[in-house]
Design a protein around this motif. Sequence first.
Motif, PDB file in Angstrom:
ATOM      1  N   SER A  46     -68.904  15.026 -22.671  1.00 54.88           N
ATOM      2  CA  SER A  46     -68.323  13.611 -23.002  1.00 54.88           C
ATOM      3  C   SER A  46     -69.371  12.965 -23.774  1.00 54.88           C
ATOM      4  CB  SER A  46     -67.797  12.947 -21.809  1.00 54.88           C
ATOM      5  OG  SER A  46     -68.669  12.588 -20.910  1.00 54.88           O
ATOM      6  N   VAL A  47     -69.111  11.672 -24.511  1.00 52.40           N
ATOM      7  CA  VAL A  47     -69.814  10.735 -25.211  1.00 52.40           C
ATOM      8  C   VAL A  47     -69.733   9.448 -24.601  1.00 52.40           C
ATOM      9  CG1 VAL A  47     -70.447   9.689 -27.410  1.00 52.40           C
ATOM     10  CG2 VAL A  47     -69.690  12.055 -27.434  1.00 52.40           C
ATOM     11  N   PRO A  48     -70.905   8.833 -24.026  1.00 57.09           N
ATOM     12  CA  PRO A  48     -70.863   7.512 -23.484  1.00 57.09           C
ATOM     13  C   PRO A  48     -70.406   6.455 -24.259  1.00 57.09           C
ATOM     14  CG  PRO A  48     -72.998   8.207 -23.604  1.00 57.09           C
ATOM     15  CD  PRO A  48     -72.272   9.496 -24.174  1.00 57.09           C
ATOM     16  N   HIS A  49     -69.905   5.565 -23.600  1.00 56.75           N
ATOM     17  CA  HIS A  49     -69.694   4.329 -24.474  1.00 56.75           C
ATOM     18  C   HIS A  49     -71.008   3.548 -24.710  1.00 56.75           C
ATOM     19  CE1 HIS A  49     -68.815  -0.019 -25.225  1.00 56.75           C
ATOM     20  NE2 HIS A  49     -67.447   0.565 -25.676  1.00 56.75           N
ATOM     21  N   PRO A  50     -71.505   2.737 -25.594  1.00 62.36           N
ATOM     22  CA  PRO A  50     -72.940   2.004 -25.569  1.00 62.36           C
ATOM     23  C   PRO A  50     -73.285   1.462 -24.397  1.00 62.36           C
ATOM     24  CG  PRO A  50     -71.650   1.739 -27.792  1.00 62.36           C
ATOM     25  CD  PRO A  50     -70.715   2.545 -26.745  1.00 62.36           C
ATOM     26  N   SER A  51     -72.085   0.889 -23.575  1.00 62.83           N
ATOM     27  CA  SER A  51     -72.336   0.251 -22.399  1.00 62.83           C
ATOM     28  C   SER A  51     -72.511   1.243 -21.320  1.00 62.83           C
ATOM     29  CB  SER A  51     -71.145  -0.738 -21.936  1.00 62.83           C
ATOM     30  OG  SER A  51     -69.968  -0.088 -21.661  1.00 62.83           O
ATOM     31  N   GLY A  52     -72.277   2.440 -21.375  1.00 58.32           N
ATOM     32  CA  GLY A  52     -72.328   3.434 -20.364  1.00 58.32           C
ATOM     33  C   GLY A  52     -70.941   3.971 -19.840  1.00 58.32           C
ATOM     34  N   GLU A  53     -70.013   3.014 -19.968  1.00 58.37           N
ATOM     35  CA  GLU A  53     -68.641   3.475 -19.656  1.00 58.37           C
ATOM     36  C   GLU A  53     -67.706   2.760 -20.281  1.00 58.37           C
ATOM     37  OE1 GLU A  53     -66.175   3.151 -15.457  1.00 58.37           O
ATOM     38  OE2 GLU A  53     -68.424   2.609 -15.204  1.00 58.37           O
ATOM     39  N   PRO A  54     -66.604   3.291 -20.642  1.00 57.80           N
ATOM     40  CA  PRO A  54     -66.131   4.603 -20.118  1.00 57.80           C
ATOM     41  C   PRO A  54     -67.038   5.758 -21.168  1.00 57.80           C
ATOM     42  CG  PRO A  54     -64.356   3.729 -21.520  1.00 57.80           C
ATOM     43  CD  PRO A  54     -65.396   2.612 -21.412  1.00 57.80           C
ATOM     44  N   ARG A  55     -66.685   7.007 -20.681  1.00 57.60           N
ATOM     45  CA  ARG A  55     -67.018   8.158 -21.493  1.00 57.60           C
ATOM     46  C   ARG A  55     -66.036   8.485 -22.318  1.00 57.60           C
ATOM     47  NH1 ARG A  55     -72.334   9.684 -19.949  1.00 57.60           N
ATOM     48  NH2 ARG A  55     -71.949  11.545 -20.967  1.00 57.60           N
ATOM     49  N   PHE A  56     -66.302   9.415 -23.529  1.00 51.99           N
ATOM     50  CA  PHE A  56     -64.822  10.094 -24.117  1.00 51.99           C
ATOM     51  C   PHE A  56     -65.228  11.406 -24.190  1.00 51.99           C
ATOM     52  CE2 PHE A  56     -65.310   5.371 -25.115  1.00 51.99           C
ATOM     53  CZ  PHE A  56     -63.994   4.907 -24.855  1.00 51.99           C
ATOM     54  N   ALA A  57     -64.131  11.892 -24.570  1.00 49.52           N
ATOM     55  CA  ALA A  57     -63.969  13.719 -24.710  1.00 49.52           C
ATOM     56  C   ALA A  57     -62.846  13.731 -25.186  1.00 49.52           C
ATOM     57  CB  ALA A  57     -64.232  14.359 -23.510  1.00 49.52           C
ATOM     58  N   THR A  58     -62.802  14.998 -26.066  1.00 52.25           N
ATOM     59  CA  THR A  58     -61.776  15.508 -26.722  1.00 52.25           C
ATOM     60  C   THR A  58     -61.418  16.979 -26.439  1.00 52.25           C
ATOM     61  OG1 THR A  58     -60.590  15.661 -29.000  1.00 52.25           O
ATOM     62  CG2 THR A  58     -63.053  15.793 -28.941  1.00 52.25           C
ATOM     63  N   HIS A  59     -60.306  17.546 -26.785  1.00 54.96           N
ATOM     64  CA  HIS A  59     -59.831  19.108 -26.508  1.00 54.96           C
ATOM     65  C   HIS A  59     -58.727  19.160 -27.325  1.00 54.96           C
ATOM     66  CE1 HIS A  59     -60.081  22.848 -24.929  1.00 54.96           C
ATOM     67  NE2 HIS A  59     -58.443  22.902 -24.750  1.00 54.96           N
ATOM     68  N   ASP A  60     -58.507  20.002 -28.126  1.00 55.34           N
ATOM     69  CA  ASP A  60     -57.113  20.321 -28.932  1.00 55.34           C
ATOM     70  C   ASP A  60     -56.692  18.995 -29.664  1.00 55.34           C
ATOM     71  OD1 ASP A  60     -57.653  23.298 -28.620  1.00 55.34           O
ATOM     72  OD2 ASP A  60     -56.101  23.211 -27.102  1.00 55.34           O
ATOM     73  N   GLY A  61     -57.848  18.337 -29.991  1.00 53.76           N
ATOM     74  CA  GLY A  61     -57.211  17.069 -30.782  1.00 53.76           C
ATOM     75  C   GLY A  61     -56.767  15.686 -29.848  1.00 53.76           C
ATOM     76  N   MET A  62     -56.798  16.066 -28.660  1.00 54.41           N
ATOM     77  CA  MET A  62     -56.474  14.992 -27.718  1.00 54.41           C
ATOM     78  C   MET A  62     -57.664  14.248 -27.271  1.00 54.41           C
ATOM     79  SD  MET A  62     -53.865  15.372 -24.368  1.00 54.41           S
ATOM     80  CE  MET A  62     -52.618  15.859 -25.394  1.00 54.41           C
TER      81      MET A  62
END
Length: 120
Positions: A46-62
């Motif tokens: 996952s990639v963190p938001h600049p503030s640290g939270e939330p974090r974001f990820a993707t799989h099969d376009g979702m």
Amino acid sequence: MSEQNNLSLAYERNPKHKSWMQPFDPDATLCPKWSHEIAKTLLDDSVPHPSGEPRFATHDGMAFAARMHREDVWHGYPIPWSQVPEAIKEIMVQQGKVTRRQIKKLNSSVALANELDGGS
């Protein structure tokens, strides 16, 4: 890969996003069943938001968001791409994790709900 040492990221299921028999909760997004087996991998990548939270990820376009619900323990759930900051989307596109077409397809809550209902 994110800037944070992912060895410290622990994943734990949250019933709010896992139980298909629960009463309707407008704030809960039910995770697709296939995501259970890859949840920790999504969190690790996952990639963190600049503030640290939330974090974001993707799989099969979702798109998925992860939030810490206890100290160093996270849970995740699908979200529409409209809830992902533009800078995070750009990072994911540049890293080849998602295409702009995939982002456009699942940009709204309605599109995401349709994908979850008809998906895996």
